[in-house]
Design an enzyme around this catalytic site. Structure first.
Site, PDB file in Angstrom:
ATOM      1  N   ASN A 141      -9.178 -23.302  16.132  1.00 12.88           N
ATOM      2  CA  ASN A 141      -8.982 -24.403  17.066  1.00 12.88           C
ATOM      3  C   ASN A 141      -7.584 -25.012  16.944  1.00 12.88           C
ATOM      4  OD1 ASN A 141     -11.526 -24.541  18.501  1.00 12.88           O
ATOM      5  ND2 ASN A 141     -12.400 -25.023  16.507  1.00 12.88           N
ATOM      6  N   GLU A 184     -10.306 -36.590   8.524  1.00 15.73           N
ATOM      7  CA  GLU A 184     -11.676 -36.512   8.030  1.00 15.73           C
ATOM      8  C   GLU A 184     -11.773 -37.109   6.628  1.00 15.73           C
ATOM      9  OE1 GLU A 184     -15.097 -33.068   7.246  1.00 15.73           O
ATOM     10  OE2 GLU A 184     -13.229 -32.602   8.293  1.00 15.73           O
ATOM     11  N   GLU A 215     -15.334 -41.820  18.307  1.00 16.78           N
ATOM     12  CA  GLU A 215     -15.175 -40.755  17.302  1.00 16.78           C
ATOM     13  C   GLU A 215     -14.435 -41.231  16.062  1.00 16.78           C
ATOM     14  OE1 GLU A 215     -16.459 -37.658  17.578  1.00 16.78           O
ATOM     15  OE2 GLU A 215     -17.367 -38.322  19.447  1.00 16.78           O
TER      16      GLU A 215
END
Length: 412
Positions: free
Chosen positions: A312, A274, A265
């Protein structure tokens, strides 16, 4: 890899989040899909009238505020000092007692964050406590654990009940008196070497983890400084079943499977955040009742699983006892927190799969099921075989490094 990972945004978006312990009618505790029976309420305290300390978060003790024996006095976290305010006994009826009174949930409440207090013993459900095999102190009526509020280790932090998450601020160690039992940062180590670790350096007997620091460095030679080995070890106590369940082969397979997936990942643990900043404003779901208190752009992907979206961050933070909704930057600045979010997903979430990553390895379903849990909707069943093979290759390399066979069912 740009570490934009849209699949993570898809798999984490608006799905039910299952976290914590669920207490059954027979005092069974469910953790994910693994079931174990809660131990008897009887505790390791020295007799009915002479007790001992209960040690917890940051090595501090369960304490009656100011040594005040009046009913309604707050029960809190405080430096262990051996005073009567920290001497707890259990007469065998499921209660915990200090000054002859009982540990009690204020108002008989069962809601999240209900305070605990000292109160006249009355035999009610708010005064019943069960110690689990995982070192949780559970109130069966509320199905919740004794918890240190807001993950705060400062003296005088009130204790409360909260959904059981396996976090450090819900772990308690019982003593028969005298010096409090220490709070371990990692599972206790055995004496001597285990003979199964390649790569040299520290092994499980000294690190408390089946992957040594030398092996970890060999796995991720170009990693970001955030993802350091000490941070990983510090995070392990949040999910003590991780890489400690089953025999030595299963333990190493689970560690290898987790590290292979999060390595994939993050391009080998290179990226901590990100990379596509154009996406940052997209992750605030304003329809949530708590909104986006850290700002519209604050909930972009961070950490080894690229945790995204305000809901989240809240779910992971609630599970870990850390306020990530208001402090999302902790996932990219605090090594232990970053690792804990990865372990949270691995141990409690099924994503597009049918089981957690932890369960897939421990229950023998195979590495392929962990891929399905992480990104099955975009990679499995022939959707992206190259990405699946990349994960499998990493897993096989890591298991070889750890000296174990990878097992069956590697692909999805």
């Amino acid at each position: 890899m740009n570490f934009t990972t849209p699949h993570l945004r898809a798999r984490l978006a608006k799905r039910p989040v299952r976290t914590g312990l669920v207490l059954g009618a027979a005092l069974g505790v469910v953790v994910g899909t693994a079931f174990f029976v809660v131990e008897s309420p009887e505790m390791s305290l020295a007799g009915d009238s002479v007790g001992g300390p209960i040690t917890g978060f940051a090595g501090k003790c369960v304490d009656v505020a100011d040594g005040n024996s009046t009913s309604g006095t707050t029960v809190q976290l405080y430096d262990c000092n051996g005073t009567p305010a920290q001497q707890w006994s259990n007469p065998g009826d499921g209660t915990l007692r200090a000054f002859g009174k009982c540990l009690d949930i204020r108002g008989g409440g069962t809601a999240d964050a209900a305070d605990v207090q000292l109160w006249d013993c009355n035999g009610g459900p708010a005064q019943q406590w069960v110690v689990s095999q995982a070192n949780d102190i559970v109130n069966p009526a509320a199905n919740k654990c004794l918890d240190v509020r807001a993950y705060n280790s400062a003296n005088r932090t009130p204790l409360q009940i909260w959904p059981c998450q396996g976090a450090e601020n819900e772990k308690w160690y019982l003593s028969g008196g005298g010096s409090p039992a220490p709070e371990p940062d990692v599972p206790p180590a055995d004496e001597g070497g285990n003979g199964g670790n390649g790569g040299g350096g520290e092994d499980e007997s000294t690190s408390g983890f089946v992957v040594s620091e030398a092996q970890f460095n060999e796995m991720f030679p170009n990693r970001n400084a955030l993802y350091n080995y000490e941070g990983l070890k510090a995070a392990l106590s949040a999910y003590p079943a991780f890489a400690t369940s089953g025999d030595d082969t299963v333990k190493k397979r689970e560690a290898a499977a987790f590290l292979a997936n999060i390595g994939h990942e993050t391009a080998g643990l290179l990226y901590s955040v990100e990379q596509n900043t154009a996406n940052y404003s997209a992750y605030c779901d304003a329809a949530q009742p708590y909104g986006c208190p850290a700002g519209q752009d604050a909930y972009h992907g961070r950490g080894p699983i690229q945790l995204s979206w305000n809901y989240n961050y809240k779910a992971a933070g609630d599970a870990l006892g850390i306020d990530l909704l208001n402090n999302p930057d902790l996932v990219e600045t605090d090594a232990a927190v970053a690792w804990k979010t990865g372990l949270w997903y691995w141990n409690t979430q099924t994503g597009p799969g049918t089981m957690t990553g932890h369960d897939a390895i421990v229950n023998g379903a195979g590495f392929g099921q962990t891929i399905r849990t992480i990104n099955g909707a975009l990679e499995c069943d022939g959707r992206n075989p190259a990405q699946v093979q990349s994960r499998v290759d990493s897993y096989q390399h890591f298991t070889q490094l750890l000296g174990v066979a990878p097992g069956d069912n590697l692909s999805c």
